[in-house]
Design a protein around this motif. Structure first.
Motif, PDB file in Angstrom:
ATOM      1  N   GLY A  66      -5.155  -8.209   6.287  1.00  0.00           N
ATOM      2  CA  GLY A  66      -5.946  -7.686   7.400  1.00  0.00           C
ATOM      3  C   GLY A  66      -5.239  -6.664   8.259  1.00  0.00           C
ATOM      4  N   SER A  67      -4.062  -6.181   7.842  1.00  0.00           N
ATOM      5  CA  SER A  67      -3.327  -5.180   8.610  1.00  0.00           C
ATOM      6  C   SER A  67      -2.966  -3.999   7.708  1.00  0.00           C
ATOM      7  CB  SER A  67      -2.049  -5.775   9.215  1.00  0.00           C
ATOM      8  OG  SER A  67      -2.367  -6.758  10.176  1.00  0.00           O
ATOM      9  N   TRP A  68      -2.901  -2.830   8.353  1.00  0.00           N
ATOM     10  CA  TRP A  68      -2.581  -1.604   7.627  1.00  0.00           C
ATOM     11  C   TRP A  68      -1.112  -1.221   7.827  1.00  0.00           C
ATOM     12  CZ3 TRP A  68      -5.723   0.468   4.171  1.00  0.00           C
ATOM     13  CH2 TRP A  68      -7.108   0.311   4.304  1.00  0.00           C
ATOM     14  N   GLY A  69      -0.528  -0.696   6.768  1.00  0.00           N
ATOM     15  CA  GLY A  69       0.751  -0.010   6.844  1.00  0.00           C
ATOM     16  C   GLY A  69       0.555   1.413   6.362  1.00  0.00           C
ATOM     17  N   PHE A  70       1.215   2.356   7.024  1.00  0.00           N
ATOM     18  CA  PHE A  70       1.008   3.763   6.691  1.00  0.00           C
ATOM     19  C   PHE A  70       2.337   4.494   6.737  1.00  0.00           C
ATOM     20  CE2 PHE A  70       0.239   8.185   7.957  1.00  0.00           C
ATOM     21  CZ  PHE A  70      -0.677   8.589   6.981  1.00  0.00           C
ATOM     22  N   VAL A  71       2.626   5.270   5.691  1.00  0.00           N
ATOM     23  CA  VAL A  71       3.812   6.120   5.673  1.00  0.00           C
ATOM     24  C   VAL A  71       3.406   7.503   5.164  1.00  0.00           C
ATOM     25  CG1 VAL A  71       5.413   4.208   5.315  1.00  0.00           C
ATOM     26  CG2 VAL A  71       4.484   5.417   3.331  1.00  0.00           C
ATOM     27  N   SER A  72       4.025   8.532   5.724  1.00  0.00           N
ATOM     28  CA  SER A  72       3.827   9.893   5.211  1.00  0.00           C
ATOM     29  C   SER A  72       5.184  10.474   4.854  1.00  0.00           C
ATOM     30  CB  SER A  72       3.113  10.765   6.239  1.00  0.00           C
ATOM     31  OG  SER A  72       3.891  10.945   7.402  1.00  0.00           O
ATOM     32  N   PHE A  73       5.183  11.483   3.995  1.00  0.00           N
ATOM     33  CA  PHE A  73       6.438  11.994   3.466  1.00  0.00           C
ATOM     34  C   PHE A  73       6.230  13.407   2.938  1.00  0.00           C
ATOM     35  CE2 PHE A  73       4.177   9.036   0.750  1.00  0.00           C
ATOM     36  CZ  PHE A  73       3.824   9.829  -0.336  1.00  0.00           C
ATOM     37  N   ALA A  86       4.952   1.127   2.628  1.00  0.00           N
ATOM     38  CA  ALA A  86       3.681   0.932   3.332  1.00  0.00           C
ATOM     39  C   ALA A  86       3.284  -0.541   3.344  1.00  0.00           C
ATOM     40  CB  ALA A  86       2.589   1.778   2.677  1.00  0.00           C
ATOM     41  N   ILE A  87       3.499  -1.225   2.238  1.00  0.00           N
ATOM     42  CA  ILE A  87       3.186  -2.660   2.175  1.00  0.00           C
ATOM     43  C   ILE A  87       4.089  -3.438   3.128  1.00  0.00           C
ATOM     44  CG2 ILE A  87       3.195  -4.700   0.689  1.00  0.00           C
ATOM     45  CD1 ILE A  87       2.444  -2.830  -1.638  1.00  0.00           C
ATOM     46  N   ALA A  88       5.366  -3.078   3.183  1.00  0.00           N
ATOM     47  CA  ALA A  88       6.297  -3.754   4.088  1.00  0.00           C
ATOM     48  C   ALA A  88       5.874  -3.560   5.543  1.00  0.00           C
ATOM     49  CB  ALA A  88       7.709  -3.226   3.867  1.00  0.00           C
ATOM     50  N   MET A  89       5.387  -2.370   5.879  1.00  0.00           N
ATOM     51  CA  MET A  89       4.926  -2.131   7.244  1.00  0.00           C
ATOM     52  C   MET A  89       3.706  -2.989   7.568  1.00  0.00           C
ATOM     53  SD  MET A  89       5.436   1.968   7.663  1.00  0.00           S
ATOM     54  CE  MET A  89       4.896   1.920   9.384  1.00  0.00           C
ATOM     55  N   ALA A  90       2.769  -3.085   6.621  1.00  0.00           N
ATOM     56  CA  ALA A  90       1.595  -3.933   6.842  1.00  0.00           C
ATOM     57  C   ALA A  90       2.000  -5.391   7.011  1.00  0.00           C
ATOM     58  CB  ALA A  90       0.615  -3.778   5.681  1.00  0.00           C
ATOM     59  N   LYS A  91       2.959  -5.829   6.230  1.00  0.00           N
ATOM     60  CA  LYS A  91       3.436  -7.219   6.326  1.00  0.00           C
ATOM     61  C   LYS A  91       4.086  -7.476   7.671  1.00  0.00           C
ATOM     62  CE  LYS A  91       6.184 -10.614   3.761  1.00  0.00           C
ATOM     63  NZ  LYS A  91       7.032 -10.832   2.547  1.00  0.00           N
ATOM     64  N   GLY A  94       1.746  -8.348  10.592  1.00  0.00           N
ATOM     65  CA  GLY A  94       1.241  -9.713  10.639  1.00  0.00           C
ATOM     66  C   GLY A  94      -0.243  -9.765  10.340  1.00  0.00           C
ATOM     67  N   GLN A  95      -0.819 -10.927  10.554  1.00  0.00           N
ATOM     68  CA  GLN A  95      -2.233 -11.131  10.237  1.00  0.00           C
ATOM     69  C   GLN A  95      -3.105 -10.255  11.130  1.00  0.00           C
ATOM     70  OE1 GLN A  95      -3.438 -13.248   7.737  1.00  0.00           O
ATOM     71  NE2 GLN A  95      -5.371 -12.187   8.154  1.00  0.00           N
ATOM     72  N   GLY A  96      -4.058  -9.558  10.513  1.00  0.00           N
ATOM     73  CA  GLY A  96      -4.980  -8.697  11.252  1.00  0.00           C
ATOM     74  C   GLY A  96      -6.425  -8.996  10.908  1.00  0.00           C
ATOM     75  N   ASN A  97      -7.313  -8.145  11.402  1.00  0.00           N
ATOM     76  CA  ASN A  97      -8.750  -8.366  11.207  1.00  0.00           C
ATOM     77  C   ASN A  97      -9.400  -7.339  10.282  1.00  0.00           C
ATOM     78  OD1 ASN A  97      -8.846 -10.561  13.083  1.00  0.00           O
ATOM     79  ND2 ASN A  97      -8.790  -9.065  14.768  1.00  0.00           N
ATOM     80  N   ALA A  98      -8.639  -6.372   9.820  1.00  0.00           N
ATOM     81  CA  ALA A  98      -9.225  -5.325   8.991  1.00  0.00           C
ATOM     82  C   ALA A  98      -9.652  -5.876   7.639  1.00  0.00           C
ATOM     83  CB  ALA A  98      -8.229  -4.192   8.799  1.00  0.00           C
ATOM     84  N   LYS A  99     -10.762  -5.349   7.150  1.00  0.00           N
ATOM     85  CA  LYS A  99     -11.227  -5.711   5.815  1.00  0.00           C
ATOM     86  C   LYS A  99     -12.006  -4.538   5.247  1.00  0.00           C
ATOM     87  CE  LYS A  99     -15.407  -8.027   7.585  1.00  0.00           C
ATOM     88  NZ  LYS A  99     -16.201  -9.264   7.555  1.00  0.00           N
ATOM     89  N   LEU A 100     -12.140  -4.545   3.943  1.00  0.00           N
ATOM     90  CA  LEU A 100     -12.850  -3.482   3.251  1.00  0.00           C
ATOM     91  C   LEU A 100     -13.949  -4.066   2.395  1.00  0.00           C
ATOM     92  CD1 LEU A 100      -9.861  -1.308   1.932  1.00  0.00           C
ATOM     93  CD2 LEU A 100     -11.230  -0.918   3.984  1.00  0.00           C
ATOM     94  N   GLY A 101     -15.060  -3.331   2.315  1.00  0.00           N
ATOM     95  CA  GLY A 101     -16.095  -3.699   1.368  1.00  0.00           C
ATOM     96  C   GLY A 101     -15.724  -3.226  -0.022  1.00  0.00           C
TER      97      GLY A 101
END
Length: 464
Positions: A66-73, A86-91, A94-101
């Protein structure tokens, strides 16, 4: 397809390989971009801006718990490592509320067919063209100041996600913007500006001397024209004024992230609410051909649509990303857009318009004893449902006829009351594709359009 976007060699294989590092994430998106920009700017007789830029880079966005991680380069080396970051940043969030259809996988290359590519035109040729246009205005007797800008961008993008989509796309826009300034009897500056714009052919900008002459003439006429008297009048908006009004005053309220984050507005903008008369239809969509916000896919790989925000006078829909659609239990509309690879996509308009109606301009004018014809926008501001827009070009309406030019005209009001007061919509429509829309520190090219509309009992600012 017969053509493909010319990006990096083997880019799809590289992105597919990088996505393998995203097994633990709920979703991973990778965007790669190459862009070229040019800006030439004159201020009076001086060439003050001469910029040419090249940019390349990418970004990864990952959804986990439920959380986003974002990196640019900027370096495209070791893309799997960027996915892991990016996955490490999302982790770490912590727990978030975001979801995707859910999303189907889409694989397509969407190039553009350029007639004369601005990148093949020498800087010297474009400088000479702009100097010529600027000099036409500046050397007109009575003009005290000018500016002229040439702005060009061209980008190529590749998108891939864990869902299985791979989309390559390409877009170009080149614009000439000219302005002339004269002073009125109070020694106040009165400016007129106009533009030429192309998405396909540099030669569309060549030979525009008549545009420069018109700008000078209109600036001088405006400086000599009377000020409008403040009051409440019937107002007819020209197509450009209509497009800006509906984009700024209504379009931003239709972006689902705004609605979702504001509970009061979720109730105010409840689907099914009456917004105007039965002939009022408002749309936004990337699939409008040949406009500033035209796209086949958005920056989440979702196919773009044409969304009826208002249909037959009733609030019918709103603009979504995959996330806002899932959170509001609605369908994605292809409106997730990012300025470039340095930014994550957010909900943005594409091409926003009031649809043509049943009337003619002549019918609108016929029964007006005295009113205002506001042709083009010039600045303004909105605050939720309240708005104020200046008119860069305006005329009085007297006994059903367009009369003398006016200056210092502005219109303001409450959005919902104003929509209800639209009593006629013409069967014409024009598009303007020169604009950029700002939101969340990002800019995105958009299109605005509409027909002539008539607003009864509209507040007009001016001289009291």
């Amino acid at each position: 397809m017969s053509k493909e976007v010319a990006l990096l060699p083997n880019i799809r294989d590289r992105l597919d390989d990088a996505l393998k590092a995203g097994k633990t994430a709920d979703e991973v998106e990778i965007r790669i971009e190459e862009s070229e920009t040019t800006h030439i700017g004159f201020q009076k007789e001086s060439l003050e801006t001469l910029d040419k830029g090249l940019s390349a880079g990418g970004s990864v966005r990952a959804l986990l718990n439920g959380s986003w991680g974002f990196v640019s380069f900027n370096s495209l080396d070791n893309l799997p490592r960027r996915v892991e970051e990016a996955i490490a940043m999302a982790k770490a969030v912590g727990q978030g509320n975001a979801k995707l259809g859910g999303q189907d996988a889409h694989i397509e290359s969407v190039p553009i067919d350029l007639k004369r590519d601005p990148r093949d035109v020498s800087i010297g040729e474009t400088i000479d063209m702009m100097r010529n246009y600027n000099d036409i205005i500046l050397k007109t007797d009575g003009i005290v100041s000018t500016s002229g800008h040439y702005v060009h961008f061209h980008y190529r993008r590749a998108f891939a996600n864990k869902t299985g989509s791979f989309v390559e796309s390409e877009k170009m826009r080149a614009t000439v913007i000219l302005m002339g300034v004269a002073v009125d009897s109070d020694r106040m500056p009165q400016e007129t500006r106009d533009f030429a714009n192309t998405l396909y052919d540099y030669d569309h900008l060549v030979g525009r001397e008549s545009l420069a002459h018109d700008i000078a003439r209109k600036a001088l006429e405006t400086a000599k024209s009377p000020k409008v008297k403040a009051g409440v009048y019937p107002v007819i908006c020209g197509p450009q004024m209509t497009g800006t009004f509906i984009h700024e005053a209504f379009g931003h309220l239709s972006e689902a992230d705004f609605v979702h984050e504001n509970p009061d507005w979720k109730e105010i903008l409840k689907i099914g609410r009456k917004m105007g008369r039965e002939f009022l239809n408002i749309t936004d969509g990337g699939l409008v051909p040949g406009q500033g916000g035209s796209l086949k896919y958005d920056d989440e790989g979702t196919p773009c649509t044409i969304t009826y925000l208002v249909k037959d006078g009733i609030l019918n829909g709103r603009l979504h990303s995959r996330e806002t659609a899932a959170m509001m239990n609605e369908m994605p509309t292809g409106n997730a857009r990012a300025q470039n690879y340095r930014f994550p996509p957010i909900v943005r308009m594409t091409n926003t318009s009031i649809e043509p109606g049943p009337n003619t301009l002549e019918e609108m004018l016929a029964d007006i004893k005295y009113g205002i014809y506001a042709v083009k926008p010039h600045g303004g501001q909105t605050s939720f449902e309240q708005f104020t827009f200046g008119a860069g070009e305006a005329f009085e309406i007297v006994d059903g006829k367009i009369g003398q030019r006016l200056r210092n005209v502005s219109i303001s009001g409450n959005l919902f009351k104003t929509l209800e007061n639209i009593d006629m919509i013409a069967n014409d429509r024009e598009w303007e594709s020169v604009g950029y829309c700002g939101k969340g520190e990002q800019m995105a090219p958009v299109g605005t359009g509409g027909p002539h509309i008539r607003i009864m009992d509209c507040v007009v600012g001016g001289e009291s």
